[in-house]
Write a protein that holds these residues in place. Structure first.
Motif, PDB file in Angstrom:
ATOM      1  N   LYS A   1       0.833  -1.210   0.000  1.00  0.00           N
ATOM      2  CA  LYS A   1       0.000   0.000   0.000  1.00  0.00           C
ATOM      3  C   LYS A   1       0.864   1.255   0.000  1.00  0.00           C
ATOM      4  O   LYS A   1       0.573   2.223  -0.702  1.00  0.00           O
ATOM      5  N   GLU A   2       1.932   1.240   0.776  1.00  0.00           N
ATOM      6  CA  GLU A   2       2.828   2.402   0.852  1.00  0.00           C
ATOM      7  C   GLU A   2       3.553   2.646  -0.469  1.00  0.00           C
ATOM      8  O   GLU A   2       3.620   3.770  -0.960  1.00  0.00           O
ATOM      9  N   LEU A   3       4.095   1.592  -1.052  1.00  0.00           N
ATOM     10  CA  LEU A   3       4.922   1.726  -2.253  1.00  0.00           C
ATOM     11  C   LEU A   3       4.106   1.760  -3.544  1.00  0.00           C
ATOM     12  O   LEU A   3       4.572   2.278  -4.552  1.00  0.00           O
ATOM     13  N   ASN A   4       2.938   1.137  -3.509  1.00  0.00           N
ATOM     14  CA  ASN A   4       2.050   1.053  -4.677  1.00  0.00           C
ATOM     15  C   ASN A   4       2.810   0.611  -5.940  1.00  0.00           C
ATOM     16  O   ASN A   4       2.786   1.302  -6.973  1.00  0.00           O
ATOM     17  N   PRO A   5       3.477  -0.542  -5.885  1.00  0.00           N
ATOM     18  CA  PRO A   5       4.257  -0.981  -7.045  1.00  0.00           C
ATOM     19  C   PRO A   5       3.352  -1.444  -8.180  1.00  0.00           C
ATOM     20  O   PRO A   5       2.219  -1.883  -7.947  1.00  0.00           O
ATOM     21  N   ASP A   6       3.855  -1.368  -9.403  1.00  0.00           N
ATOM     22  CA  ASP A   6       3.100  -1.960 -10.509  1.00  0.00           C
ATOM     23  C   ASP A   6       3.606  -3.369 -10.807  1.00  0.00           C
ATOM     24  O   ASP A   6       2.938  -4.154 -11.451  1.00  0.00           O
ATOM     25  N   THR A   7       4.818  -3.701 -10.286  1.00  0.00           N
ATOM     26  CA  THR A   7       5.399  -5.030 -10.495  1.00  0.00           C
ATOM     27  C   THR A   7       6.005  -5.529  -9.187  1.00  0.00           C
ATOM     28  O   THR A   7       6.665  -4.778  -8.480  1.00  0.00           O
ATOM     29  N   VAL A   8       5.756  -6.815  -8.903  1.00  0.00           N
ATOM     30  CA  VAL A   8       6.299  -7.459  -7.715  1.00  0.00           C
ATOM     31  C   VAL A   8       6.950  -8.772  -8.147  1.00  0.00           C
ATOM     32  O   VAL A   8       6.369  -9.535  -8.925  1.00  0.00           O
TER      33      VAL A   8
ATOM     34  N   VAL B   1      -1.448  -5.998  -8.052  1.00  0.00           N
ATOM     35  CA  VAL B   1      -0.540  -5.162  -8.836  1.00  0.00           C
ATOM     36  C   VAL B   1      -0.708  -5.534 -10.306  1.00  0.00           C
ATOM     37  O   VAL B   1      -1.301  -6.565 -10.634  1.00  0.00           O
ATOM     38  N   LYS B   2      -0.181  -4.700 -11.168  1.00  0.00           N
ATOM     39  CA  LYS B   2      -0.300  -4.940 -12.610  1.00  0.00           C
ATOM     40  C   LYS B   2       0.418  -6.229 -13.015  1.00  0.00           C
ATOM     41  O   LYS B   2      -0.092  -7.015 -13.799  1.00  0.00           O
ATOM     42  N   ASN B   3       1.629  -6.445 -12.476  1.00  0.00           N
ATOM     43  CA  ASN B   3       2.443  -7.607 -12.830  1.00  0.00           C
ATOM     44  C   ASN B   3       3.037  -8.245 -11.586  1.00  0.00           C
ATOM     45  O   ASN B   3       3.610  -7.547 -10.755  1.00  0.00           O
ATOM     46  N   ALA B   4       2.929  -9.550 -11.500  1.00  0.00           N
ATOM     47  CA  ALA B   4       3.582 -10.313 -10.434  1.00  0.00           C
ATOM     48  C   ALA B   4       4.292 -11.498 -11.084  1.00  0.00           C
ATOM     49  O   ALA B   4       3.719 -12.172 -11.950  1.00  0.00           O
ATOM     50  N   PHE B   5       5.539 -11.712 -10.671  1.00  0.00           N
ATOM     51  CA  PHE B   5       6.355 -12.775 -11.258  1.00  0.00           C
ATOM     52  C   PHE B   5       7.015 -13.611 -10.167  1.00  0.00           C
ATOM     53  O   PHE B   5       7.511 -13.065  -9.188  1.00  0.00           O
ATOM     54  N   PHE B   6       7.054 -14.933 -10.375  1.00  0.00           N
ATOM     55  CA  PHE B   6       7.916 -15.797  -9.586  1.00  0.00           C
ATOM     56  C   PHE B   6       9.293 -15.781 -10.243  1.00  0.00           C
ATOM     57  O   PHE B   6       9.406 -15.678 -11.469  1.00  0.00           O
ATOM     58  N   TYR B   7      10.334 -15.917  -9.417  1.00  0.00           N
ATOM     59  CA  TYR B   7      11.693 -16.043  -9.938  1.00  0.00           C
ATOM     60  C   TYR B   7      12.400 -17.182  -9.205  1.00  0.00           C
ATOM     61  O   TYR B   7      11.991 -17.605  -8.130  1.00  0.00           O
ATOM     62  N   GLU B   8      13.466 -17.691  -9.818  1.00  0.00           N
ATOM     63  CA  GLU B   8      14.210 -18.820  -9.264  1.00  0.00           C
ATOM     64  C   GLU B   8      15.276 -18.340  -8.281  1.00  0.00           C
ATOM     65  O   GLU B   8      15.942 -17.348  -8.524  1.00  0.00           O
ATOM     66  N   VAL B   9      15.413 -19.090  -7.183  1.00  0.00           N
ATOM     67  CA  VAL B   9      16.539 -18.879  -6.280  1.00  0.00           C
ATOM     68  C   VAL B   9      17.257 -20.220  -6.155  1.00  0.00           C
ATOM     69  O   VAL B   9      18.260 -20.463  -6.812  1.00  0.00           O
ATOM     70  N   TRP B  10      16.736 -21.126  -5.338  1.00  0.00           N
ATOM     71  CA  TRP B  10      17.368 -22.433  -5.121  1.00  0.00           C
ATOM     72  C   TRP B  10      16.727 -23.556  -5.924  1.00  0.00           C
ATOM     73  O   TRP B  10      17.290 -24.638  -6.029  1.00  0.00           O
ATOM     74  N   THR B  11      15.556 -23.329  -6.459  1.00  0.00           N
ATOM     75  CA  THR B  11      14.816 -24.393  -7.124  1.00  0.00           C
ATOM     76  C   THR B  11      14.383 -23.926  -8.508  1.00  0.00           C
ATOM     77  O   THR B  11      13.773 -22.864  -8.645  1.00  0.00           O
ATOM     78  N   ALA B  12      14.696 -24.741  -9.521  1.00  0.00           N
ATOM     79  CA  ALA B  12      14.311 -24.397 -10.892  1.00  0.00           C
ATOM     80  C   ALA B  12      12.798 -24.513 -11.053  1.00  0.00           C
ATOM     81  O   ALA B  12      12.130 -25.283 -10.359  1.00  0.00           O
ATOM     82  N   MET B  13      12.274 -23.722 -11.972  1.00  0.00           N
ATOM     83  CA  MET B  13      10.841 -23.755 -12.244  1.00  0.00           C
ATOM     84  C   MET B  13      10.631 -23.801 -13.755  1.00  0.00           C
ATOM     85  O   MET B  13      11.570 -23.612 -14.528  1.00  0.00           O
ATOM     86  N   ILE B  14       9.415 -24.060 -14.159  1.00  0.00           N
ATOM     87  CA  ILE B  14       9.063 -23.995 -15.571  1.00  0.00           C
ATOM     88  C   ILE B  14       8.581 -22.570 -15.823  1.00  0.00           C
ATOM     89  O   ILE B  14       7.522 -22.173 -15.328  1.00  0.00           O
ATOM     90  N   PRO B  15       9.374 -21.774 -16.541  1.00  0.00           N
ATOM     91  CA  PRO B  15       9.028 -20.365 -16.733  1.00  0.00           C
ATOM     92  C   PRO B  15       8.020 -20.162 -17.873  1.00  0.00           C
ATOM     93  O   PRO B  15       7.882 -21.017 -18.750  1.00  0.00           O
ATOM     94  N   ASN B  16       7.356 -19.028 -17.839  1.00  0.00           N
ATOM     95  CA  ASN B  16       6.558 -18.619 -18.995  1.00  0.00           C
ATOM     96  C   ASN B  16       7.076 -17.299 -19.574  1.00  0.00           C
ATOM     97  O   ASN B  16       6.472 -16.732 -20.468  1.00  0.00           O
ATOM     98  N   ARG B  17       8.214 -16.816 -19.045  1.00  0.00           N
ATOM     99  CA  ARG B  17       8.891 -15.630 -19.560  1.00  0.00           C
ATOM    100  C   ARG B  17      10.400 -15.867 -19.465  1.00  0.00           C
ATOM    101  O   ARG B  17      10.897 -16.354 -18.453  1.00  0.00           O
ATOM    102  N   ILE B  18      11.114 -15.514 -20.531  1.00  0.00           N
ATOM    103  CA  ILE B  18      12.569 -15.551 -20.554  1.00  0.00           C
ATOM    104  C   ILE B  18      13.024 -14.135 -20.894  1.00  0.00           C
ATOM    105  O   ILE B  18      12.614 -13.583 -21.919  1.00  0.00           O
ATOM    106  N   VAL B  19      13.858 -13.543 -20.021  1.00  0.00           N
ATOM    107  CA  VAL B  19      14.263 -12.146 -20.187  1.00  0.00           C
ATOM    108  C   VAL B  19      15.774 -12.076 -20.424  1.00  0.00           C
ATOM    109  O   VAL B  19      16.556 -12.631 -19.646  1.00  0.00           O
TER     110      VAL B  19
END
Length: 165
Positions: free
Chosen positions: A49-56, A84-102
């Motif tokens: 609420k404080e930051l009001n991000p569009d992406t997390v 929020v407008k956009n929310a994304f999971f990202y990898e740290v210790w465990t691989a995932m099946i992505p739907n975006r490659i940047v």
């Protein structure tokens, strides 16, 4: 214990500066004891609420670290109440099946520099090499001819409402 907490905060500030991040927020839950509960969800909701991000960006919900798993469930719950407008999971210790490659060719060196700051993390040099190798592998999925990539999973609004942790 307090010394390591302070050291990790200093490392986070140094790493953030390298990446061009101007503000770090610490919720000060004990390491490896983060839990999805009313207090933790409220803190994250208040921050949104404080930051009001569009992406997390949220650690992958099946990550192998207990605090990363808890962070994912807390953030998902908070996002249900403060979307929020956009929310994304990202990898740290465990691989995932992505739907975006940047493509991260332009910032891979800064990423490695930011990771290297965490001297308090055991085996950080090896970890940096492994992360860079993962980013090199992830570029295969981009089919765009770049050398390094970040894998993300865009969380759709309808998915968000279905998840209960």
């Amino acid at each position: 214990k307090e010394e390591i907490v302070q050291l990790r905060k200093e490392e986070a500030h140094k790493s953030a500066k390298i990446l061009g991040i101007h503000r770090c927020v610490f919720l000060d839950f004990p390491d490896r004891e983060l839990r999805h509960n009313a207090e933790s969800v409220e803190k994250v909701e208040s921050l949104f609420k404080e930051l009001n991000p569009d992406t997390v960006y949220v650690p992958f919900y099946l990550d192998n670290h207990p605090d990363h798993k808890a962070t994912a469930s807390i953030c998902i719950e908070a996002l249900k109440h403060k979307p929020v407008k956009n929310a994304f999971f990202y990898e740290v210790w465990t691989a995932m099946i992505p739907n975006r490659i940047v493509n991260i060719d332009d910032c891979i060196d800064k990423k490695m520099e930011a990771i290297a700051v965490y001297k308090s993390q055991k085996g950080i040099e090896k970890l940096g090499e492994q992360i860079k190798a993962l980013n090199k592998f992830r570029s295969i999925g981009g089919n765009e001819g770049f050398e390094y990539a970040e894998a993300l999973y865009k969380i759709a609004d309808d998915e968000l409402r279905k998840w209960n942790f």
